[in-house]
Write a protein that holds these residues in place. Structure first.
Motif, PDB file in Angstrom:
ATOM      1  N   SER A 109       0.957  -1.040  -0.121  1.00 46.83           N
ATOM      2  CA  SER A 109      -0.048  -0.017   0.094  1.00 46.83           C
ATOM      3  C   SER A 109       0.715   1.221  -0.106  1.00 46.83           C
ATOM      4  N   ASP A 110       0.236   2.380  -0.282  1.00 41.51           N
ATOM      5  CA  ASP A 110       1.023   3.622  -0.362  1.00 41.51           C
ATOM      6  C   ASP A 110       1.563   4.039   0.871  1.00 41.51           C
ATOM      7  N   GLY A 111       1.341   3.511   2.015  1.00 44.03           N
ATOM      8  CA  GLY A 111       1.836   3.756   3.369  1.00 44.03           C
ATOM      9  C   GLY A 111       3.404   3.216   3.285  1.00 44.03           C
ATOM     10  N   VAL A 112       3.710   2.369   2.497  1.00 44.74           N
ATOM     11  CA  VAL A 112       5.136   1.782   2.458  1.00 44.74           C
ATOM     12  C   VAL A 112       5.800   2.788   1.300  1.00 44.74           C
ATOM     13  N   TRP A 113       5.156   2.962   0.338  1.00 46.37           N
ATOM     14  CA  TRP A 113       5.811   3.446  -0.791  1.00 46.37           C
ATOM     15  C   TRP A 113       5.982   5.172  -0.643  1.00 46.37           C
ATOM     16  N   ASP A 114       5.252   5.711   0.392  1.00 43.63           N
ATOM     17  CA  ASP A 114       5.517   7.195   0.459  1.00 43.63           C
ATOM     18  C   ASP A 114       6.620   7.424   1.630  1.00 43.63           C
ATOM     19  N   VAL A 115       7.151   6.342   2.074  1.00 41.82           N
ATOM     20  CA  VAL A 115       8.347   6.580   2.940  1.00 41.82           C
ATOM     21  C   VAL A 115       9.527   5.611   2.512  1.00 41.82           C
ATOM     22  N   MET A 116       9.375   5.067   1.336  1.00 45.59           N
ATOM     23  CA  MET A 116      10.583   4.046   1.033  1.00 45.59           C
ATOM     24  C   MET A 116      10.377   4.074  -0.474  1.00 45.59           C
ATOM     25  N   SER A 117      11.615   3.837  -1.181  1.00 43.89           N
ATOM     26  CA  SER A 117      11.716   3.969  -2.592  1.00 43.89           C
ATOM     27  C   SER A 117      11.385   2.634  -2.980  1.00 43.89           C
ATOM     28  N   ASN A 118      11.303   2.308  -4.415  1.00 45.07           N
ATOM     29  CA  ASN A 118      11.194   0.989  -4.780  1.00 45.07           C
ATOM     30  C   ASN A 118      12.559   0.177  -4.603  1.00 45.07           C
ATOM     31  N   ASP A 119      13.892   0.866  -4.929  1.00 44.17           N
ATOM     32  CA  ASP A 119      14.914   0.294  -4.606  1.00 44.17           C
ATOM     33  C   ASP A 119      15.244   0.103  -3.221  1.00 44.17           C
ATOM     34  N   SER A 120      14.919   0.896  -2.235  1.00 43.49           N
ATOM     35  CA  SER A 120      15.270   0.644  -0.951  1.00 43.49           C
ATOM     36  C   SER A 120      14.241  -0.530  -0.155  1.00 43.49           C
ATOM     37  N   LYS A 136       7.900  -7.757   8.515  1.00 47.89           N
ATOM     38  CA  LYS A 136       9.227  -6.937   8.706  1.00 47.89           C
ATOM     39  C   LYS A 136       9.410  -5.648   7.847  1.00 47.89           C
ATOM     40  N   LEU A 137       8.706  -5.763   6.542  1.00 49.89           N
ATOM     41  CA  LEU A 137       8.729  -4.608   5.624  1.00 49.89           C
ATOM     42  C   LEU A 137       7.879  -3.848   6.215  1.00 49.89           C
ATOM     43  N   CYS A 138       6.631  -4.147   6.665  1.00 49.82           N
ATOM     44  CA  CYS A 138       5.818  -2.947   6.979  1.00 49.82           C
ATOM     45  C   CYS A 138       6.240  -2.361   8.448  1.00 49.82           C
ATOM     46  N   LEU A 139       6.936  -3.105   9.375  1.00 53.73           N
ATOM     47  CA  LEU A 139       7.607  -2.564  10.485  1.00 53.73           C
ATOM     48  C   LEU A 139       8.531  -1.711  10.079  1.00 53.73           C
ATOM     49  N   GLU A 140       9.309  -1.994   9.267  1.00 48.40           N
ATOM     50  CA  GLU A 140      10.316  -0.925   8.553  1.00 48.40           C
ATOM     51  C   GLU A 140       9.667   0.300   8.023  1.00 48.40           C
ATOM     52  N   ALA A 141       8.473   0.298   7.052  1.00 47.62           N
ATOM     53  CA  ALA A 141       7.920   1.461   6.736  1.00 47.62           C
ATOM     54  C   ALA A 141       7.351   2.064   7.792  1.00 47.62           C
ATOM     55  N   GLN A 142       6.870   1.473   8.877  1.00 46.51           N
ATOM     56  CA  GLN A 142       6.379   2.426  10.018  1.00 46.51           C
ATOM     57  C   GLN A 142       7.547   2.950  10.685  1.00 46.51           C
ATOM     58  N   SER A 143       8.700   2.359  10.946  1.00 41.64           N
ATOM     59  CA  SER A 143       9.948   3.220  11.564  1.00 41.64           C
ATOM     60  C   SER A 143      10.142   4.305  10.724  1.00 41.64           C
ATOM     61  N   HIS A 167       6.344  14.495  15.658  1.00 37.19           N
ATOM     62  CA  HIS A 167       5.405  15.286  16.296  1.00 37.19           C
ATOM     63  C   HIS A 167       4.166  15.135  16.027  1.00 37.19           C
ATOM     64  N   VAL A 168       3.693  14.251  15.079  1.00 39.40           N
ATOM     65  CA  VAL A 168       2.321  14.026  14.589  1.00 39.40           C
ATOM     66  C   VAL A 168       1.758  12.705  15.490  1.00 39.40           C
ATOM     67  N   PRO A 169       0.688  12.885  16.239  1.00 41.50           N
ATOM     68  CA  PRO A 169       0.086  11.805  16.757  1.00 41.50           C
ATOM     69  C   PRO A 169      -0.332  10.747  15.843  1.00 41.50           C
ATOM     70  N   ASP A 170      -0.167   9.428  16.109  1.00 43.10           N
ATOM     71  CA  ASP A 170      -0.791   8.375  15.013  1.00 43.10           C
ATOM     72  C   ASP A 170      -0.368   8.690  13.732  1.00 43.10           C
ATOM     73  N   PRO A 171       0.946   9.166  13.217  1.00 43.72           N
ATOM     74  CA  PRO A 171       1.451   9.610  12.021  1.00 43.72           C
ATOM     75  C   PRO A 171       1.417   8.598  10.731  1.00 43.72           C
ATOM     76  N   CYS A 172       1.226   7.353  10.891  1.00 40.57           N
ATOM     77  CA  CYS A 172       1.155   6.252   9.860  1.00 40.57           C
ATOM     78  C   CYS A 172      -0.007   6.366   8.929  1.00 40.57           C
ATOM     79  N   ASP A 173       0.359   6.210   7.506  1.00 38.81           N
ATOM     80  CA  ASP A 173      -0.759   5.970   6.388  1.00 38.81           C
ATOM     81  C   ASP A 173      -1.135   4.428   6.603  1.00 38.81           C
ATOM     82  N   ASP A 174      -1.928   3.949   5.886  1.00 39.29           N
ATOM     83  CA  ASP A 174      -2.215   2.506   5.941  1.00 39.29           C
ATOM     84  C   ASP A 174      -0.893   1.727   5.634  1.00 39.29           C
ATOM     85  N   ILE A 175      -0.593   0.700   6.129  1.00 38.61           N
ATOM     86  CA  ILE A 175       0.691   0.190   5.945  1.00 38.61           C
ATOM     87  C   ILE A 175       0.522  -1.344   5.811  1.00 38.61           C
ATOM     88  N   SER A 176       0.483  -2.049   4.429  1.00 40.04           N
ATOM     89  CA  SER A 176       0.009  -3.504   4.352  1.00 40.04           C
ATOM     90  C   SER A 176       1.040  -3.678   3.089  1.00 40.04           C
TER      91      SER A 176
END
Length: 185
Positions: A121-132, A154-161, A169-178
């Motif tokens: 989902s975009d919650g992964v791609w918004d914070v990680m590139s295809n290569d990473s 593990k990939l979802c946890l990496e995106a969450q980090s 500074h933003v409470p509950d900052p994550c987009d959907d991550i799957s």
């Protein structure tokens, strides 16, 4: 090549094909999908022709915040969808968002030693590139053989980090991550 992959998609989730060559030395990530968002004039025009308005959300002072979204009217109360294609959103469908899938086929390189399909989902791609993402997954394919079944988690946890570091500074900052990782060979 007789090894092919076929992909159809709707929305802003993305699929990439990861291959390694020369053992584990060369890692290649190829996008199999194109995000359905408002980055093209064609998508903006299609929504506008159906009565939708494409604009970023605006705060009380009129400052634009966040990505372009589809709105039913100038008051920007609904639906506020940040993708131009979606399954099952009747309000957004009434103003031009549709569920018409795009598709493609690709030959898997004959000289690939290892291959994985990653859909996330975009919650992964918004914070990680295809290569990473590719390099992260390959590290599990290569070094953690007994943990291959855990690589999606593990990939979802990496995106969450990444989200937590980006928006401390933003409470509950994550987009959907799957994510789904399928190691093909």
């Amino acid at each position: 090549s007789d090894k092919k992959i076929y992909v159809a998609w709707v929305g802003d989730s993305r699929a990439i094909l990861v291959t390694t060559m020369n053992g584990w030395k060369n890692v290649h990530a190829v996008a199999l999908t194109r995000d359905h968002n408002y980055s093209t004039d064609e998508e903006k025009e299609r929504i506008g022709n159906q009565g939708g308005i494409v604009s970023s959300w605006k705060d009380q002072e009129g400052k634009e915040l966040g990505p372009l979204r589809c709105w039913k009217d100038e008051s920007m109360t609904s639906p506020g969808l940040a993708m131009s294609k979606s399954i099952g959103d009747s309000v957004a469908h009434s103003i031009g968002v549709n569920a018409d899938a795009d598709s493609m086929e690709m030959n898997i390189p004959e000289n690939a030693d290892h291959c994985a399909l990653i859909i996330a989902s975009d919650g992964v791609w918004d914070v990680m590139s295809n290569d990473s993402v590719a390099n992260f997954v390959v590290s599990y394919m290569k070094n953690k053989k007994n943990e291959k079944r855990l690589v999606s988690e593990k990939l979802c946890l990496e995106a969450q980090s990444h989200w937590f570091r980006r928006l401390k500074h933003v409470p509950d900052p994550c987009d959907d991550i799957s994510a789904v990782v399928s190691i093909l060979f």
